[in-house]
Design a protein around this motif. Structure first.
Motif, mmCIF file in Angstrom:
data_model
loop_
_atom_site.group_PDB
_atom_site.id
_atom_site.type_symbol
_atom_site.label_atom_id
_atom_site.label_comp_id
_atom_site.label_asym_id
_atom_site.label_seq_id
_atom_site.Cartn_x
_atom_site.Cartn_y
_atom_site.Cartn_z
ATOM 1 N N ARG A 145 0.824 -1.204 0.000
ATOM 2 C CA ARG A 145 0.000 0.000 0.000
ATOM 3 C C ARG A 145 0.864 1.262 0.000
ATOM 4 N NH1 ARG A 145 -2.964 -1.443 3.595
ATOM 5 N NH2 ARG A 145 -4.912 -1.919 2.508
ATOM 6 N N SER A 146 1.950 1.220 0.705
ATOM 7 C CA SER A 146 2.811 2.406 0.788
ATOM 8 C C SER A 146 3.355 2.817 -0.577
ATOM 9 C CB SER A 146 3.967 2.135 1.762
ATOM 10 O OG SER A 146 4.720 0.995 1.322
ATOM 11 N N ASP A 147 3.602 1.857 -1.463
ATOM 12 C CA ASP A 147 4.096 2.195 -2.796
ATOM 13 C C ASP A 147 2.993 2.725 -3.712
ATOM 14 O OD1 ASP A 147 6.521 1.330 -1.915
ATOM 15 O OD2 ASP A 147 6.484 -0.599 -2.984
ATOM 16 N N LEU A 148 1.755 2.355 -3.396
ATOM 17 C CA LEU A 148 0.651 2.762 -4.270
ATOM 18 C C LEU A 148 0.087 4.130 -3.916
ATOM 19 C CD1 LEU A 148 -1.266 -0.645 -4.541
ATOM 20 C CD2 LEU A 148 0.081 0.467 -6.334
ATOM 21 N N LEU A 149 -0.048 4.424 -2.610
ATOM 22 C CA LEU A 149 -0.644 5.695 -2.205
ATOM 23 C C LEU A 149 0.218 6.851 -2.681
ATOM 24 C CD1 LEU A 149 -1.858 4.859 1.411
ATOM 25 C CD2 LEU A 149 -3.199 4.952 -0.696
ATOM 26 N N GLY A 150 -0.442 7.841 -3.251
ATOM 27 C CA GLY A 150 0.256 9.003 -3.771
ATOM 28 C C GLY A 150 0.758 8.853 -5.185
ATOM 29 N N SER A 151 0.641 7.663 -5.765
ATOM 30 C CA SER A 151 1.083 7.438 -7.141
ATOM 31 C C SER A 151 -0.121 7.222 -8.052
ATOM 32 C CB SER A 151 2.011 6.226 -7.212
ATOM 33 O OG SER A 151 1.292 5.045 -6.888
ATOM 34 N N ALA A 152 0.150 7.169 -9.381
ATOM 35 C CA ALA A 152 -0.937 6.910 -10.331
ATOM 36 C C ALA A 152 -1.480 5.506 -10.150
ATOM 37 C CB ALA A 152 -0.448 7.119 -11.759
ATOM 38 N N GLY A 153 -0.598 4.535 -9.954
ATOM 39 C CA GLY A 153 -1.005 3.170 -9.609
ATOM 40 C C GLY A 153 -1.986 2.541 -10.566
ATOM 41 N N THR A 154 -1.837 2.731 -11.867
ATOM 42 C CA THR A 154 -2.755 2.122 -12.837
ATOM 43 C C THR A 154 -2.355 0.683 -13.112
ATOM 44 O OG1 THR A 154 -1.399 2.968 -14.649
ATOM 45 C CG2 THR A 154 -3.247 4.329 -13.937
ATOM 46 N N LEU A 155 -3.372 -0.140 -13.361
ATOM 47 C CA LEU A 155 -3.149 -1.539 -13.701
ATOM 48 C C LEU A 155 -3.071 -1.661 -15.224
ATOM 49 C CD1 LEU A 155 -5.683 -3.145 -11.217
ATOM 50 C CD2 LEU A 155 -3.212 -2.986 -10.944
ATOM 51 N N PRO A 156 -2.112 -2.416 -15.766
ATOM 52 C CA PRO A 156 -1.973 -2.528 -17.227
ATOM 53 C C PRO A 156 -3.233 -3.104 -17.875
ATOM 54 C CG PRO A 156 -0.036 -3.407 -16.090
ATOM 55 C CD PRO A 156 -1.075 -3.169 -15.036
ATOM 56 N N VAL A 157 -3.758 -2.381 -18.867
ATOM 57 C CA VAL A 157 -4.986 -2.800 -19.555
ATOM 58 C C VAL A 157 -4.602 -3.588 -20.803
ATOM 59 C CG1 VAL A 157 -7.092 -2.052 -20.680
ATOM 60 C CG2 VAL A 157 -6.240 -0.804 -18.685
ATOM 61 N N ILE A 158 -5.123 -4.835 -20.895
ATOM 62 C CA ILE A 158 -4.879 -5.680 -22.062
ATOM 63 C C ILE A 158 -5.954 -5.462 -23.118
ATOM 64 C CG2 ILE A 158 -4.622 -8.064 -22.864
ATOM 65 C CD1 ILE A 158 -3.678 -8.790 -20.058
ATOM 66 N N GLU A 159 -7.198 -5.358 -22.658
ATOM 67 C CA GLU A 159 -8.331 -5.214 -23.582
ATOM 68 C C GLU A 159 -9.418 -4.412 -22.906
ATOM 69 O OE1 GLU A 159 -11.608 -8.046 -25.943
ATOM 70 O OE2 GLU A 159 -9.814 -8.943 -25.026
ATOM 71 N N GLN A 160 -9.984 -3.452 -23.631
ATOM 72 C CA GLN A 160 -11.074 -2.637 -23.115
ATOM 73 C C GLN A 160 -12.408 -3.228 -23.572
ATOM 74 O OE1 GLN A 160 -10.965 0.154 -21.010
ATOM 75 N NE2 GLN A 160 -13.174 -0.120 -20.954
ATOM 76 N N GLY A 161 -13.288 -3.486 -22.616
ATOM 77 C CA GLY A 161 -14.587 -4.057 -22.949
ATOM 78 C C GLY A 161 -15.650 -2.991 -23.144
ATOM 79 N N ASP A 162 -16.904 -3.367 -22.914
ATOM 80 C CA ASP A 162 -18.028 -2.446 -23.084
ATOM 81 C C ASP A 162 -17.929 -1.296 -22.096
ATOM 82 O OD1 ASP A 162 -18.971 -4.138 -25.025
ATOM 83 O OD2 ASP A 162 -20.272 -5.260 -23.651
ATOM 84 N N ASP A 163 -18.393 -0.123 -22.530
ATOM 85 C CA ASP A 163 -18.334 1.088 -21.708
ATOM 86 C C ASP A 163 -19.689 1.767 -21.782
ATOM 87 O OD1 ASP A 163 -17.751 3.448 -20.376
ATOM 88 O OD2 ASP A 163 -15.724 3.548 -21.176
ATOM 89 N N ALA A 164 -20.230 2.136 -20.616
ATOM 90 C CA ALA A 164 -21.539 2.789 -20.584
ATOM 91 C C ALA A 164 -21.590 3.723 -19.385
ATOM 92 C CB ALA A 164 -22.664 1.762 -20.503
ATOM 93 N N THR A 165 -22.503 4.685 -19.450
ATOM 94 C CA THR A 165 -22.709 5.638 -18.355
ATOM 95 C C THR A 165 -24.155 5.563 -17.905
ATOM 96 O OG1 THR A 165 -21.015 7.112 -19.246
ATOM 97 C CG2 THR A 165 -22.547 8.042 -17.642
ATOM 98 N N GLU A 166 -24.360 5.324 -16.617
ATOM 99 C CA GLU A 166 -25.711 5.214 -16.079
ATOM 100 C C GLU A 166 -26.325 6.600 -15.917
ATOM 101 O OE1 GLU A 166 -25.312 3.037 -12.477
ATOM 102 O OE2 GLU A 166 -25.069 1.082 -13.488
ATOM 103 N N PRO A 167 -27.671 6.675 -15.764
ATOM 104 C CA PRO A 167 -28.317 7.992 -15.618
ATOM 105 C C PRO A 167 -27.766 8.818 -14.459
ATOM 106 C CG PRO A 167 -29.951 6.290 -16.051
ATOM 107 C CD PRO A 167 -28.650 5.582 -15.855
ATOM 108 N N GLY A 168 -27.319 8.177 -13.374
ATOM 109 C CA GLY A 168 -26.777 8.908 -12.231
ATOM 110 C C GLY A 168 -25.369 9.410 -12.427
ATOM 111 N N GLY A 169 -24.762 9.119 -13.582
ATOM 112 C CA GLY A 169 -23.408 9.574 -13.849
ATOM 113 C C GLY A 169 -22.344 8.538 -13.579
ATOM 114 N N THR A 170 -22.706 7.372 -13.075
ATOM 115 C CA THR A 170 -21.729 6.331 -12.792
ATOM 116 C C THR A 170 -21.266 5.687 -14.092
ATOM 117 O OG1 THR A 170 -22.750 5.883 -10.650
ATOM 118 C CG2 THR A 170 -21.331 4.170 -11.553
ATOM 119 N N ARG A 171 -19.975 5.591 -14.271
ATOM 120 C CA ARG A 171 -19.412 4.945 -15.455
ATOM 121 C C ARG A 171 -19.218 3.465 -15.168
ATOM 122 N NH1 ARG A 171 -13.232 5.287 -17.647
ATOM 123 N NH2 ARG A 171 -13.537 4.166 -19.607
ATOM 124 N N VAL A 172 -19.692 2.634 -16.067
ATOM 125 C CA VAL A 172 -19.591 1.188 -15.915
ATOM 126 C C VAL A 172 -18.857 0.651 -17.144
ATOM 127 C CG1 VAL A 172 -20.867 -0.971 -15.612
ATOM 128 C CG2 VAL A 172 -21.767 1.151 -14.649
#
Length: 740
Positions: A145-172
């Motif tokens: 946790r100490s190495d992740l906090l304060g950093s970008a800490g992104t996980l490598p993306v291999i493939e992007q799946g479906d993307d949608a936005t709900e009426p409340g603004g939540t991105r799924v």
């Protein structure tokens, strides 16, 4: 006012910060004021020039004492008020301490809950840096946790799946990420949250590992693709099988028909008819299998077109009449006059269902008869079709089983009557597809009634209903030994207002003749030619209309001299329009002069046509050429598509264009569809009139028919080729020399 308020706030702030100094100054001021007042009073009282008055001195002392007491009382009350407030503040402080402890405990529980969640949870600030991650996130990232906090800490993306936005603004959205233990599918839910009012919003990311679900969906997708491919292969197999089976069947049935048209001795005619009947049975089997396959694949499409309801019911009855009369049973129909003349629906599918049920009724009935009845259903725009017979009946345990695929009422029945057991299953599914229902009522030895209820809207509510003759108060006698025909005739006549008398015995009928003036007497010829003729002579004296009822076979055997006592006749099964016409026709018109009930001659085409036939099968080519030659047409035969196209072009160039083209769809070198496209393109290029082209196809699938129409064909003839269908298809063709 603003300056005074600001001064007060400054003094209060100073007093809160320097409580001891403020208290010392307050006490000093009180002491100084008290001392100054006492000193001044005493000094003034002892002065020689002051005019000392003991009474005034006492009053002054009392006043000062009263002021001191008032000050002390005020100070005491304020002290009590302060103590009370202090107690309240202490209690409130304790409550705040407890609340603070509960909040800390809840925060610890929430943090512990977040940490123990199997979902990945992370918070990011406005710059995308991690401000919080749970243990699962650290586990998937493979970092503490100490190495992740304060950093970008992104996980490598291999493939992007479906993307949608709900009426409340939540991105799924779904992502396939590279984790410390391999690729995993994560379903993310991202939403903005605000920890408190003094902090900026943060992005809360909650991810759930859905690798198993994704793999299942992938497997399901593959299975669906395989199923679609298998269904496509099945349809292709059925098309090929249908073509390969129908092609030789076309030769078998066509040649047997040609053979039956020649001079044969009785034994040869019986053999040829057996070949024809066997071929027709095989065609029926192929049709059932194709229908069942289309229903199984969900490819049954329904049409919504207006059609004449009464005409369809009567046509089905007439189609089955020869078979029923051959079994010495009666068949009749009745269409309630309350029904609309035309309805909207799929006439072909409804006809298929009713024809199958009525055919079964005829097949399983040895005595009595079969009735087809159409009447209003229990719901608006619903029509109930009743198929009632007096056959053997169906056992209760078999009444549900017979609607399953390849099931019949019993093994003995299957052995005796044959059949695939698909007819009722197909009918039941078609009825359900049309939004209706099918039910049956039966008892062993008492017959069976199938009821088909289907919603069918009227084609045009403004269209007038079928005209009914007004027979109010008129007496009509019906003499027939068949209960079904008699009951349906009487029901129709009663609806028209007639007073109906039914009887099955000629003796009783003769006794009833003198009792009243009869408007009409209907007698069945099945009671015997001599007896019917004698009864007709007696009835002619008392009845305005004396009408005999025949089967088509009996009609051929009746001589005009035998009909002199009758004013008309009806061919069974009796049509409503024919019955109305006979009861309203002038009685002076005799039966031989009524042409509409005469047997119809086989249709012929008086004109001679020049027809190009493209057929690669030698037997089918011989059959088609023989049929066209018998009809008086000239035929040019080609065995492949390229030769057919060249022949058509040569005839067009020479000015002797073909009047029609019969084109087999599947041919070598150039298919029938490609050939037709080439012909249509040349016609459009040169501005030529359109040649009528009919497809010769053994494929019964709807897709094949659509392909024929899209290529530019004007119609199709399904193999096995029927002579009457061929005549009907060529009826409206005009010879080129006459058109010119």
């Amino acid at each position: 006012m603003g300056g005074i308020k600001q001064l007060r706030l400054t003094l209060r702030r100073l007093a809160r910060r320097n409580r001891r100094i403020v208290s010392t100054i307050r006490y000093l001021l009180i002491f100084t004021a008290t001392f100054g007042a006492a000193y001044g009073f005493i000094r003034g009282s002892v002065s020689e020039t002051a005019g000392y008055d003991p009474q005034a001195f006492a009053l002054g002392i009392s006043f000062l004492f009263a002021l001191a007491c008032l000050a002390l009382a005020t100070l005491s009350m304020r002290m009590r008020w302060l103590k009370k407030n202090m107690r309240k503040l202490a209690l409130h402080n304790e409550a705040l301490i407890d609340r603070n402890w509960e909040l800390k405990e809840a925060e610890e529980r929430a943090r512990s809950l977040f940490e123990s969640q199997s979902d990945l949870i992370a918070l990011r600030d406005a710059r995308g840096r991690l401000t919080f991650v749970n243990d699962t996130f650290c586990h998937y990232a493979g970092k503490p946790r100490s190495d992740l906090l304060g950093s970008a800490g992104t996980l490598p993306v291999i493939e992007q799946g479906d993307d949608a936005t709900e009426p409340g603004g939540t991105r799924v959205h779904d992502q396939k990420i590279q984790t410390a233990f391999g690729p995993r599918w994560i379903a993310w839910r991202e939403t903005l949250v605000r920890p408190n009012a003094n902090q900026s919003a943060e992005l809360q990311c909650v991810g759930r590992d859905v690798t198993d679900r994704a793999e299942s969906e992938h497997a399901l997708g593959l299975a669906r693709d395989h199923a679609v491919s298998a269904n496509r292969a099945k349809s292709k197999f059925l098309a090929v099988a249908s073509h390969e089976i129908r092609t030789p069947l076309n030769g078998i049935l066509g040649m047997s028909n040609l053979l039956l048209d020649t001079q044969l001795n009785p034994e040869q005619a019986a053999y040829a008819k057996a070949v024809k009947d066997s071929g027709e049975a095989l065609v029926s089997l192929v049709e059932e299998l194709l229908d069942f396959s289309k229903i199984e694949a969900g490819k049954i499409d329904l049409e919504h077109r207006p059609f004449h309801l009464g005409a369809m019911i009567e046509e089905i009855t007439e189609l089955l009449a020869p078979r029923a009369q051959g079994r010495q049973i009666e068949i009749a129909s009745y269409v309630d006059e309350r029904l609309p003349r035309e309805v909207i629906g799929d006439a072909a599918r409804l006809r298929q269902v009713l024809l199958n049920l009525a055919s079964n009724a005829v097949k399983f009935t040895a005595e009595g008869g079969v009735a087809l009845i159409a009447e209003p259903g229990i719901w608006p725009n619903e029509i109930s079709f009743l198929i009632r017979d007096t056959g053997m009946g169906i056992a209760p345990d078999a009444q549900q089983r017979i609607f399953r695929e390849f099931e019949q009422a019993g093994e003995e029945i299957a052995r005796e009557y044959g059949g695939t057991g698909l007819g009722l299953a197909i009918s039941e599914r078609i009825v359900r597809r049309m939004g209706g229902r099918i039910a049956l009522e039966s008892a062993i030895g008492r017959g069976t009634t199938f009821e088909v209820s289907i919603p069918l809207e009227a084609a045009d509510t403004s269209a007038p209903a079928a005209s009914m003759p007004d027979l109010t108060g008129k007496a009509i006698m019906v003499v027939t030994p068949h209960a079904i025909a008699s009951s349906l005739l009487s029901r129709r006549l009663a609806r028209w207002g007639a007073q109906v008398c039914e009887t099955t015995d000629l003796t009783i009928a003769e006794a009833l003749l003198p009792e009243r003036a009869w408007h009409a007497v209907l007698i069945d010829h099945v009671l015997g030619a001599d007896a019917v003729q004698a009864f007709g002579r007696r009835a002619a004296a008392v009845a305005a209309h004396c009408i005999a009822m025949f089967t088509p076979a009996e009609r051929h055997d009746v001589q005009p001299a035998e009909m002199t006592a009758f004013t008309g006749y009806l061919v069974k099964p009796v049509r409503a329009a024919s019955l109305a016409a006979r009861l309203t026709t002038d009685a002076s018109t005799t039966a031989p002069d009524l042409p509409d009930e005469a047997p119809l001659p086989r249709t012929q085409i008086p004109k001679q046509l020049s027809i190009l036939v493209a057929e690669d099968n030698e037997i089918n080519a011989l059959l088609i050429r023989s049929l066209l030659t018998k009809l008086g047409h000239e035929t040019v035969l080609c065995t492949d598509g390229r030769a057919a196209l060249e022949s058509w072009i040569a005839a067009e160039t020479a000015g002797t264009r073909y009047d029609a083209v019969l084109m087999d769809v599947q041919m070598p070198l150039l298919s029938g569809i490609e050939t037709v496209r080439a012909i249509r393109a040349r016609e459009a290029e040169r501005g030529l009139p359109r040649t009528k082209i009919l497809a010769l196809t053994a494929n019964a699938l709807i897709e094949d028919r659509y392909a024929c129409f899209e290529a530019g064909m004007d119609g199709f003839l399904v193999k096995p080729l029927d002579r009457d269908n061929l005549v009907q298809a060529l009826r409206d063709v005009t010879p080129a020399h006459l058109a010119a």
